[in-house]
Design an enzyme around this catalytic site. Structure first.
Site, PDB file in Angstrom:
ATOM      1  N   ARG A 169       0.626  -0.859  -0.404  1.00 19.49           N
ATOM      2  CA  ARG A 169      -0.009   0.325  -0.059  1.00 19.49           C
ATOM      3  C   ARG A 169       0.972   1.232   0.201  1.00 19.49           C
ATOM      4  O   ARG A 169       0.697   2.324  -0.784  1.00 19.49           O
ATOM      5  CB  ARG A 169      -0.520   0.130   1.100  1.00 19.49           C
ATOM      6  CG  ARG A 169      -2.378  -1.320   1.053  1.00 19.49           C
ATOM      7  CD  ARG A 169      -3.175  -1.324   2.706  1.00 19.49           C
ATOM      8  NE  ARG A 169      -2.905   0.143   2.802  1.00 19.49           N
ATOM      9  CZ  ARG A 169      -3.814   0.861   4.697  1.00 19.49           C
ATOM     10  NH1 ARG A 169      -3.235  -0.307   5.505  1.00 19.49           N
ATOM     11  NH2 ARG A 169      -4.506   2.120   4.718  1.00 19.49           N
ATOM     12  N   SER A 184      -6.057  -2.974   9.261  1.00 17.82           N
ATOM     13  CA  SER A 184      -3.836  -2.970   8.934  1.00 17.82           C
ATOM     14  C   SER A 184      -4.377  -2.796  10.485  1.00 17.82           C
ATOM     15  O   SER A 184      -4.137  -4.003  11.310  1.00 17.82           O
ATOM     16  CB  SER A 184      -3.641  -1.588   8.428  1.00 17.82           C
ATOM     17  OG  SER A 184      -2.728  -1.575   8.946  1.00 17.82           O
ATOM     18  N   LYS A 188      -4.185  -5.761  14.132  1.00 14.96           N
ATOM     19  CA  LYS A 188      -3.298  -5.969  15.083  1.00 14.96           C
ATOM     20  C   LYS A 188      -3.516  -6.450  16.419  1.00 14.96           C
ATOM     21  O   LYS A 188      -2.718  -7.258  17.610  1.00 14.96           O
ATOM     22  CB  LYS A 188      -1.869  -5.012  14.167  1.00 14.96           C
ATOM     23  CG  LYS A 188      -0.769  -5.322  13.476  1.00 14.96           C
ATOM     24  CD  LYS A 188      -0.150  -4.155  13.233  1.00 14.96           C
ATOM     25  CE  LYS A 188      -1.249  -2.968  12.431  1.00 14.96           C
ATOM     26  NZ  LYS A 188      -0.212  -1.662  11.720  1.00 14.96           N
TER      27      LYS A 188
HETATM   28  N1  URA Z   1      -1.555   2.305  11.521  1.00 18.89           N
HETATM   29  C1  URA Z   1      -1.901   1.702  10.419  1.00 18.89           C
HETATM   30  O1  URA Z   1      -0.646   0.492  11.332  1.00 18.89           O
HETATM   31  N2  URA Z   1      -2.164   1.002   9.615  1.00 18.89           N
HETATM   32  C2  URA Z   1      -2.059   1.666   8.700  1.00 18.89           C
HETATM   33  O2  URA Z   1      -3.150   1.417   7.572  1.00 18.89           O
HETATM   34  C3  URA Z   1      -2.388   3.520   8.847  1.00 18.89           C
HETATM   35  C4  URA Z   1      -2.179   3.549  10.108  1.00 18.89           C
END
Ligand code: URA
Length: 440
Positions: A169, A184, A188
């Site tokens: 990206r 994203s 996590k």
């Molecule tokens: N922080 C992230 O971990 N992912 C993103 O896409 C943007 C900010």
């Protein structure tokens, strides 16, 4: 039968909704290397134009979260995490996590390094001599059991899908899509295992989301995904049109966090940190918003949060004496006071420019393997809404980079400030609203 990658790209290009199997096929195929970058790029661009529904975003997030290790935090009971979407001078974790832990919450925190113009908690903590952010699973659990919180770097196999997709990206102009940012971040958070999550979603000149409207959309998308995944989630929308506090840069921010934990930090930073800690307590089921706010405030004012921070530093191998003697933290070789060339009121601050300047002074990385200078950064002496006279100091710059042109850096700092002669001093409202994914 599963559609081919080609068919899936065309389907999204025409604006149709993808099925869960199709999304899982794409994520698994891309991580294994079976789907090439050019097809994944085409699909990401189609998502940028045609977006994803709430269900598609949740499927993408879960598929990504399950692409690697899922941390098992069950030995700790109910755990709460916090996450910032990224800002300038954002040291809230260093203050809010020990406050929440001092009030009895369990905060096993996995943090990242700096990204673009924004700083990262791991880089900040590594400015403390001997401090280790590489903890084994057993040490991580033991330290949280003992102090209520620990802060470690993400393990190598946490959400490999995000590592690969984010890198793609970054170089295909597909970062700024709300469902992609949401998946994203939330993949996590889900893989990191906490039952409760407080999201600090920033908007403004120093944030990835420039307007409150965009930030709210992102916040709602993340809260929705968290709910669908069975987590207790809340999002706080915070203003990043000025740095939080006055310090930008790793050791400078640790010093400011310590001052705030001692009760002598900038008012805006204290207010935000208490609000985030209180929300973490709400999410952890510690009572009403009012009660959690009082608990958080008391933990800060009584010094309990400071003691918790000191103990965490010690258990993670760092020198706890930095709390009483911040001169033990790294010091920069060069210092330059920046004088204002205009008189008036600071009407706007370009925080992205300030973040990039701090990076140029040495506080961040241009490529992922660059070493960083933990002492580098900016101390703002004036902030948004303050009056300033011609020739008055507005900031101090710190760097140890050989050959750095500090005068050119001072010009860049001045260029990041808009000072208007007929402006009025203004109060900045740090917290716009809280979006709750739970009934509290
Ligand atoms: N922080 C992230 O971990 N992912 C993103 O896409 C943007 C900010």
């Amino acid at each position: 039968m599963t559609s081919s990658v080609y068919e899936i790209i065309i389907k999204k290009k025409r604006g149709f909704e993808l099925a869960r199997e199709e999304i899982e096929y794409i994520v698994n195929g891309y991580v294994s290397g079976e789907i090439p970058d050019y097809q994944m790029s085409a699909l990401l661009m189609a998502i940028c134009f045609n977006s994803l529904s709430a269900e598609e975003t949740a499927c993408l997030t879960l598929a990504m979260a399950h692409s690697g290790d899922m941390l098992d935090l069950s030995p700790l009971g109910f755990c709460v995490d916090k996450h910032s979407t990224g800002g300038v001078g954002d040291k809230i974790t260093l203050i809010a996590a020990p406050i929440a832990a001092a009030c009895g919450a369990r905060v096993p925190k996995m943090s990242g390094r700096g990204l673009g113009h924004t700083g990262g908690t791991i880089d900040k903590l590594e400015s403390i001599p001997e401090f280790s952010t590489e903890l084994s699973y057993d040490d991580f659990i033991r330290i949280v059991n003992e102090t209520g919180f620990a802060i470690a770097g993400q393990t190598a196999n946490l959400v490999p899908a995000d590592k690969k997709i984010y890198a793609l990206r970054d170089c295909t102009g597909t970062v700024d899509s709300i469902p992609l940012i949401c998946s994203s971040i939330m993949s996590k958070k889900l893989a990191s295992g906490a039952n409760g999550i407080v999201l600090d979603v920033k908007f403004g000149s120093g944030a990835f989301m420039k307007t409150p409207e965009e930030a709210e959309k992102l916040a709602k998308a993340m809260v929705e995904v968290g709910k669908l995944a069975g987590r207790r989630v809340s999002a706080i929308l915070t203003d990043m049109n000025a740095p939080h506090g006055r310090a930008i840069g790793n050791s400078l921010e640790v010093i400011e966090a310590i001052q705030t934990l001692k009760g002598s930090g900038p008012a805006d930073l204290e207010e935000l940190s208490i609000a985030v800690a209180a929300e973490m307590l709400c999410v952890a089921g510690r009572g009403s918003e009012k009660k959690c706010f009082k608990l958080a405030e008391k933990a800060l004012k009584s010094g309990m949060a400071l003691d918790t921070f000191r103990r965490m530093i010690e258990l993670q191998g760092g020198n706890p004496r930095v709390i009483d003697d911040t001169s033990l933290l790294p010091c920069a070789a060069y210092e330059e006071e920046v004088l204002s060339d205009k008189g008036g009121v600071i009407d706007e601050m370009d925080c992205e420019k300030l973040g990039l300047l701090s990076l140029e002074l040495g506080a961040g990385r241009k490529t992922k393997d660059d070493p960083i200078d933990h002492a580098a950064g900016i101390l703002m002496l004036k902030t948004l809404g303050d009056s300033v006279a011609v020739g008055e100091p507005v900031a101090v710059l710190y760097s140890s980079r050989p050959g750095i042109d500090m005068r050119a850096a001072a010009d860049k700092l001045r260029a990041a400030l808009t000072i208007i002669s007929n402006g009025k001093n203004k109060n900045v409202n740090n917290i716009l609203k809280i979006i709750k994914g739970i009934d509290i």
